[in-house]
Scaffold this active site. Structure first.
Site, PDB file in Angstrom:
ATOM      1  N   LYS A 297      26.972  48.549  31.504  1.00  0.00           N
ATOM      2  CA  LYS A 297      27.331  49.983  31.644  1.00  0.00           C
ATOM      3  C   LYS A 297      26.350  50.898  30.924  1.00  0.00           C
ATOM      4  CE  LYS A 297      32.329  49.059  31.999  1.00  0.00           C
ATOM      5  NZ  LYS A 297      32.456  47.670  31.501  1.00  0.00           N
TER       6      LYS A 297
ATOM      7  N   ASP B  87      22.451  56.656  29.179  1.00  0.00           N
ATOM      8  CA  ASP B  87      21.439  57.161  28.246  1.00  0.00           C
ATOM      9  C   ASP B  87      20.586  58.167  29.007  1.00  0.00           C
ATOM     10  OD1 ASP B  87      19.512  57.268  26.052  1.00  0.00           O
ATOM     11  OD2 ASP B  87      20.217  55.274  25.476  1.00  0.00           O
TER      12      ASP B  87
ATOM     13  N   ASP C  25      27.325  43.316  33.181  1.00  0.00           N
ATOM     14  CA  ASP C  25      28.236  44.455  32.987  1.00  0.00           C
ATOM     15  C   ASP C  25      27.933  45.128  31.643  1.00  0.00           C
ATOM     16  OD1 ASP C  25      30.441  46.175  33.073  1.00  0.00           O
ATOM     17  OD2 ASP C  25      31.872  44.615  32.511  1.00  0.00           O
TER      18      ASP C  25
HETATM   19  O1  C5P Z   1      41.184  38.759  32.478  1.00  0.00           O
HETATM   20  P1  C5P Z   1      41.070  39.888  33.458  1.00  0.00           P
HETATM   21  O2  C5P Z   1      41.190  39.449  34.902  1.00  0.00           O
HETATM   22  O3  C5P Z   1      41.976  41.033  33.106  1.00  0.00           O
HETATM   23  O4  C5P Z   1      39.565  40.394  33.270  1.00  0.00           O
HETATM   24  C1  C5P Z   1      39.091  41.528  33.926  1.00  0.00           C
HETATM   25  C2  C5P Z   1      37.693  41.829  33.492  1.00  0.00           C
HETATM   26  O5  C5P Z   1      37.295  43.055  34.084  1.00  0.00           O
HETATM   27  C3  C5P Z   1      37.496  41.986  31.998  1.00  0.00           C
HETATM   28  O6  C5P Z   1      36.158  41.548  31.699  1.00  0.00           O
HETATM   29  C4  C5P Z   1      37.617  43.469  31.790  1.00  0.00           C
HETATM   30  O7  C5P Z   1      36.905  43.933  30.671  1.00  0.00           O
HETATM   31  C5  C5P Z   1      36.985  43.996  33.069  1.00  0.00           C
HETATM   32  N1  C5P Z   1      37.406  45.336  33.440  1.00  0.00           N
HETATM   33  C6  C5P Z   1      38.735  45.688  33.634  1.00  0.00           C
HETATM   34  N2  C5P Z   1      39.065  46.951  33.999  1.00  0.00           N
HETATM   35  C7  C5P Z   1      38.101  47.858  34.172  1.00  0.00           C
HETATM   36  C8  C5P Z   1      36.770  47.547  33.997  1.00  0.00           C
HETATM   37  C9  C5P Z   1      36.459  46.251  33.620  1.00  0.00           C
HETATM   38  O8  C5P Z   1      39.620  44.850  33.487  1.00  0.00           O
HETATM   39  N3  C5P Z   1      38.432  49.047  34.580  1.00  0.00           N
END
Ligand code: C5P
Length: 240
Positions: free
Chosen positions: A66, A69, A64
């Site tokens: 992202k 560029d 992940d």
């Molecule tokens: O702990 P949790 O279930 O909230 O983790 C969700 C993961 O998904 C984290 O790594 C967070 O950065 C990622 N994420 C998110 N929402 C987004 C994109 C990525 O929670 N829109």
């Protein structure tokens, strides 16, 4: 749906700051979840070794990072991600059509045959509001931008998107059934929402059409993480 199929939909977010903590979680959960997500923090600290460590457990990786560029730079970085044999990696759709098309084209020509890495597009970050967009000169509602960017990604040959569970039905409608949709912001009925604002349960997200669920703290902060995984699997199986 079988328990193994349900399990394969769970991507555990490795949001930890040391290699050893990540390794502990991979060793505990491999075989129980479908994939592990490596983000910018772990990758910046430990690089490709963290990906290899996970793959040595026989587990799949969602890288992940992202990418956003110029088209050539993103296509070349993506080639390295694919060489690491990650199952999934991602780019920002706001990088534009050419950036996505060059990346999709590179994957098809350099990694022919099945089993290549799949590339996802991030549309609008869920931390962005309409005000965030207006401040950078985008005068459209968030939902409209999400669907527009998902459709652009599909047209460019990208395999799917990362999206909030609430966006899934609209994206499905616009991009069809073969487009992958990966959703964070999922909370099992037993877990707290933490800092996530608009959550859905795993069952709701899968029923809405999500292919993979990114789940971190509901597992890592549970008193018994393995039992939490099984409870999530139960919830997903219950939908089908
Ligand atoms: O702990 P949790 O279930 O909230 O983790 C969700 C993961 O998904 C984290 O790594 C967070 O950065 C990622 N994420 C998110 N929402 C987004 C994109 C990525 O929670 N829109």
């Amino acid at each position: 749906m079988t328990r193994d199929h349900a399990r394969s939909k769970i991507i555990f977010a490795l949001d930890f700051d040391t290699f050893n903590a990540a390794k502990h979680w991979v060793s505990t959960l491999s075989g129980r979840v479908g994939m592990f997500k490596v983000g910018k923090q772990l990758f910046t600290a430990y690089g490709p070794d963290i990906v290899r460590m996970i793959e040595n457990f026989g587990a799949g990786v969602f890288l992940d990072l992202k990418y956003h560029d110029i088209p050539n730079t993103v296509a070349m970085a993506s080639r390295e991600a694919a060489r690491l044999k990650v199952k999934l990696f991602n780019v920002h759709a706001l990088g534009g059509y050419e950036m996505m098309a060059r990346t999709a084209e590179m994957l098809k020509t350099d990694f022919p045959g099945g089993g290549r890495s799949k590339v996802l597009a991030v549309t609008i970050l869920t931390s962005s509001t309409e005000e965030t967009l207006r401040a950078v000169g985008i005068d459209r509602p968030v939902e409209e931008m999400v669907v527009r960017l998902a459709a652009l990604a599909k047209k460019a040959g990208i395999d799917g998107v990362v999206a909030s569970p609430r966006e899934v039905p609209l994206i499905r409608e616009a991009c069809g059934k073969d487009f992958l949709i990966v959703t964070p912001g999922v909370r099992p009925s037993f877990a707290s929402a933490d800092d996530q604002k608009r959550v859905m349960t795993p069952a709701e997200a899968v029923a809405a059409g999500s292919d993979y669920l990114v789940i971190g703290r509901p597992i890592s902060a549970a008193p018994d993480p393995l039992q939490a995984v099984e409870a999530i699997v139960d919830e997903i199986v219950g939908t089908a």
